[in-house]
Motif scaffolding. Structure first.
Motif, PDB file in Angstrom:
ATOM      1  N   UNK A  34     -58.750 -13.794 -35.378  1.00  0.00           N
ATOM      2  CA  UNK A  34     -58.772 -12.807 -36.468  1.00  0.00           C
ATOM      3  C   UNK A  34     -59.404 -11.506 -36.003  1.00  0.00           C
ATOM      4  N   UNK A  35     -59.155 -11.165 -34.754  1.00  0.00           N
ATOM      5  CA  UNK A  35     -59.732  -9.944 -34.166  1.00  0.00           C
ATOM      6  C   UNK A  35     -59.342  -8.703 -34.930  1.00  0.00           C
ATOM      7  N   UNK A  36     -58.175  -8.725 -35.576  1.00  0.00           N
ATOM      8  CA  UNK A  36     -57.706  -7.523 -36.251  1.00  0.00           C
ATOM      9  C   UNK A  36     -58.634  -7.136 -37.401  1.00  0.00           C
ATOM     10  N   UNK A  37     -59.242  -8.148 -38.091  1.00  0.00           N
ATOM     11  CA  UNK A  37     -60.203  -7.810 -39.142  1.00  0.00           C
ATOM     12  C   UNK A  37     -61.446  -7.176 -38.548  1.00  0.00           C
ATOM     13  N   UNK A  38     -61.904  -7.710 -37.444  1.00  0.00           N
ATOM     14  CA  UNK A  38     -63.100  -7.163 -36.794  1.00  0.00           C
ATOM     15  C   UNK A  38     -62.837  -5.741 -36.329  1.00  0.00           C
ATOM     16  N   UNK A  39     -61.683  -5.532 -35.681  1.00  0.00           N
ATOM     17  CA  UNK A  39     -61.341  -4.190 -35.207  1.00  0.00           C
ATOM     18  C   UNK A  39     -61.141  -3.239 -36.377  1.00  0.00           C
ATOM     19  N   UNK A  40     -60.499  -3.742 -37.455  1.00  0.00           N
ATOM     20  CA  UNK A  40     -60.258  -2.886 -38.616  1.00  0.00           C
ATOM     21  C   UNK A  40     -61.571  -2.393 -39.212  1.00  0.00           C
ATOM     22  N   UNK A  41     -62.518  -3.301 -39.404  1.00  0.00           N
ATOM     23  CA  UNK A  41     -63.787  -2.879 -40.000  1.00  0.00           C
ATOM     24  C   UNK A  41     -64.601  -2.042 -39.028  1.00  0.00           C
ATOM     25  N   UNK A  42     -64.470  -2.303 -37.733  1.00  0.00           N
ATOM     26  CA  UNK A  42     -65.137  -1.446 -36.761  1.00  0.00           C
ATOM     27  C   UNK A  42     -64.605  -0.019 -36.850  1.00  0.00           C
ATOM     28  N   UNK A  43     -63.279   0.109 -36.948  1.00  0.00           N
ATOM     29  CA  UNK A  43     -62.675   1.438 -37.091  1.00  0.00           C
ATOM     30  C   UNK A  43     -63.096   2.080 -38.406  1.00  0.00           C
ATOM     31  N   UNK A  44     -63.126   1.280 -39.491  1.00  0.00           N
ATOM     32  CA  UNK A  44     -63.558   1.824 -40.780  1.00  0.00           C
ATOM     33  C   UNK A  44     -65.007   2.291 -40.721  1.00  0.00           C
ATOM     34  N   UNK A  45     -65.857   1.525 -40.015  1.00  0.00           N
ATOM     35  CA  UNK A  45     -67.246   1.946 -39.862  1.00  0.00           C
ATOM     36  C   UNK A  45     -67.367   3.257 -39.111  1.00  0.00           C
ATOM     37  N   UNK A  46     -66.578   3.409 -38.030  1.00  0.00           N
ATOM     38  CA  UNK A  46     -66.610   4.662 -37.270  1.00  0.00           C
ATOM     39  C   UNK A  46     -66.025   5.814 -38.078  1.00  0.00           C
TER      40      UNK A  46
END
Length: 729
Positions: A34-46
């Motif tokens: 489920x890396x896409x959720x982690x990457x998505x929220x990382x991008x949202x945080x940035x």
């Protein structure tokens, strides 16, 4: 829904360490999946950090420093000494720092024209809402006008920080402001104003220190005498109040023992009324005395009229009297302490001609800041990234925790302990029909007539033979052939835990795969409650005059009921027949065993499509009479608990499955290898998960006949049916 025990490590038992490590590894892999959720929220945080930086004002810091010095004199003034570094306590430095926040000092600074006229003195308001969400525009974000002196002094206090530089006698005055010039000007003005004020105070103290002490001691003496005289005037009123309190307590006790008309009760009430009149009289005399007249002029407004009901006047009067007595006693104690302290300081001042004098000097003025002190871009992006990463991991862990479906072959094998015979990717009708149309145009050859009525999920059609869809079922054919001697293990049944997992499609395609190998194949629709094999080939349920139901009822033979499918060599079909009122009883009789024994004589491969195991008990009856029991598990659909329950049931009746068929998984690059799939071949990329097109069964209790359900419309041109062929032909 099953619990999360699959991911809970039992560290108490050392022998479970390997299993615990495997579970932890699987949990990590599920999170990585489920890396896409982690990457998505990382991008949202940035992105959130970038948006914050675009809205947050740039703040500049300017600092000036003040050096606190101490001039001390010895007793009798024999020597004088000035120390740049004093060894007094840190509390003294903190006191000097707190003095810089005095309103008088800040108001003097706020009143200066050179401060009030600085451009950008008042910062613009900040709004973190975009304009399209109702946030203010540029016109509404104009800087407000300079406020009056007291309000500006309060703002300066908020902008300013004063701290003691560690290990020194220096006070750093730091001002934070969006305009660098304002930060520098205010920092310098506070330092210079404090020095000027301190020097004036020291000069005055040198000339009149003793006079101040004398005046303060006399003032304390007068306040003490005034408070003592005032409290003496309340003596009689306090005495009557004490008697009144005692009588009220007596009346309360008598009320528990006597009625109101009792003589003792009457006498007590009369005495209580008398004391109330005395208290009011003495209270009026006390508050009219000149010794405390100023207080009662302010407090008289709280008293109700004397004739107010329910003794309201007397009740308030007692409260005010007690409150005033308490204040006067506190004032007497306080003035006694002040008076004694003034006498002590006066004596010390007489002995020491020169008192301790504090002074300060400017150490450095502020420089104009060129780089904003906040917000710190790396810090903001770091916090945004960490928060986004944490939220993404939290969401991924939550999804893993509530996940109740199977996603990969590796997961199915690890959690069931069963071998997966083959993994079948999702069959989407639109993609398969598109491949057929493309191949027809490419080869300039239409599909055979008999395929026009077939369901699109049948992959063994002329233009689909070379696709990886057909190859997946050939892998299933090879896996089943390796289970044992094909001459003795002829009968294979396909079933599932619950309806809708694709067992009928799997049965049909497996039968076609076996027939394509040149073997004589019989496909039996053993799902007597809701048969579906006839729909796969575009036939009616009564295509043949008899079927499995008639054979089990003793009304027909295998030779009568089975027929050869037009256009497909080596494949015979035995439909379910008429609707049976008691399928379980028919299947449990000896005729099913005789049917399978007779089929073994004529055919190399016998394929049964049966009902779901948890929906009805039919397949449990069949399981004991077949050679290969294959359980179809549909990806992203079958609950884990349903599969576990099926395996428990089959184990209890000693008919474990030969293996699992992982059906309907969605091909993804990150899962290649986990599903034993072929990757992105020519026709491998075919979209997201969807429905199969062979109908849904509904819930466990709704599994039954669908005689009235209309047949699917042909997706291609309708052809005339070919004549039926029997086994003998």
């Amino acid at each position: 829904m099953p619990s999360f025990d699959d991911y809970q490590d039992d560290f108490d038992d050392s022998h479970d360490f390997a299993a615990s490590r495997e579970k932890t590894k699987r949990l990590v892999l599920d999170l990585v999946g489920r890396w896409y959720w982690i990457v998505l929220f990382l991008i949202l945080g940035l992105l959130g950090s970038a948006y914050y930086l675009s809205k947050a004002p740039r703040l500049y810091k300017a600092s000036s420093a003040v050096l606190i010095k101490t001039a001390t004199g010895t007793v009798m003034g024999r020597t004088d000494q000035t120390e740049d570094i004093d060894l007094r306590s840190l509390e003294a430095m903190n006191t000097a720092a707190a003095e810089m926040f005095r309103p008088e000092l800040l108001e003097k600074i706020a009143a200066r024209s050179e401060i009030r006229d600085i451009p950008g003195l008042m910062p613009k308001p900040v709004s973190y809402l975009p304009t399209w969400m109702g946030g203010p525009d540029e016109e509404e974000l104009k800087a407000p006008a300079v406020p009056p002196v007291p309000q500006l002094a309060g703002l300066i206090s908020n902008w300013m920080e004063v701290g003691v530089r560690k290990g020194t006698r220096l006070l750093d005055i730091t001002v934070t402001h969006p305009t660098p010039e304002v930060a520098k000007a205010i920092a310098d003005a506070v330092a210079l104003g404090y020095i000027a004020e301190l020097e004036g105070d020291v000069s005055t103290s040198r000339t009149g220190a003793i006079e101040v002490l004398v005046n303060q001691s006399e003032e304390a003496r007068e306040k003490l005498q005034s408070a003592q005289g005032a409290i003496a005037g309340y003596a009689r009123a306090l005495e009557v109040k004490g008697l009144l309190d005692e009588m009220e307590a007596t009346v309360n006790q008598l009320e528990r023992r006597y009625r109101p008309a009792h003589p003792k009760m009457q006498a007590a009430l009369a005495e209580l009324d008398h004391l109330k009149e005395r208290f009011i009289k003495e209270f009026e005399i006390a508050r009219s005395a000149s010794t405390d007249q100023a207080y009662w002029q302010r407090a008289s407004s709280e008293l109700p009229p004397i004739d107010a009901p329910d003794d309201a006047y007397m009740r308030v009067a007692r409260q005010l009297l007690l409150a005033r007595i308490g204040v006067l006693k506190s004032e007497i104690d306080s003035q006694n302490q002040v008076f004694n302290a003034m006498l002590t300081r006066k004596e010390e001042s007489t002995v020491n001609k020169e008192a301790e004098e504090a002074s300060a000097a400017i150490h450095s003025l502020a420089n104009l800041p060129g780089i904003p002190a906040s917000p710190k871009v790396p810090t903001v992006y770091g916090m945004g990234g960490v928060c986004g990463l944490g939220l993404g991991l939290g969401l991924a862990l939550l999804l893993v925790r509530i996940d109740n479906k199977f996603h990969t072959v590796a997961q199915v094998e690890a959690e069931t302990g069963m071998t997966v015979l083959a993994s079948i990717s999702q069959l989407k009708e639109g993609i398969l029909d598109g491949i057929v149309s493309k191949q027809e145009k490419k080869t300039n050859r239409n599909s055979p007539d008999h395929e026009d009525d077939w369901d699109s999920t049948i992959v063994f059609r002329e233009h689909l033979m070379e696709t990886n869809f057909a190859e997946m079922y050939r892998v299933l054919r090879a896996s089943i052939s390796l289970l044992g001697d094909e001459k003795t293990r002829k009968v294979t049944v396909f079933t599932s835990s619950i309806p809708g997992e694709g067992k009928t499609t799997t049965s049909v395609n497996y039968a076609l795969a076996a027939a394509g190998q040149g073997k004589n194949v019989l496909l039996i629709d053993a799902d007597l409650r809701k048969p579906a094999v006839h729909k796969e080939f575009g036939l009616k349920r009564d295509h043949n005059s008899c079927g499995v139901t008639e054979i089990l009822a003793g009304q027909a033979t295998l030779q009568d009921a089975a027929f050869k499918l037009s256009g497909v060599p080596n494949l015979h079909i035995l439909l379910s027949g008429v609707r049976a009122p008691n399928p379980g009883e028919l299947l449990s009789g000896p005729r099913l065993e005789r049917l399978l024994e007779e089929a073994r004589k004529f055919f190399d491969v016998i394929v049964l499509d049966s009902a779901p195991l948890l929906a009805v008990p039919d397949t449990r009856i069949i399981a004991a009479q077949v050679d290969n029991l294959c359980l179809v598990v549909r990806a992203e659909y079958t609950p884990k608990g349903a599969v576990r329950r099926v395996l428990e049931v089959l184990k209890e009746q000693h008919t474990p499955p030969a293996g699992l068929v992982f059906n309907g998984f969605l091909e993804k690059r990150r899962l290649i290898g986990s599903n034993y799939s072929y990757g992105y071949y020519r026709y491998g990329k075919y979209g997201s998960a969807g429905s199969y097109g062979y109908g849904a069964y509904g819930g466990y209790g709704a599994y039954g006949s669908d005689d009235d359900e209309p047949r699917k419309k042909n997706r291609r041109r309708k052809r005339a049916s070919r004549p039926r062929e029997t086994i003998e032909s």
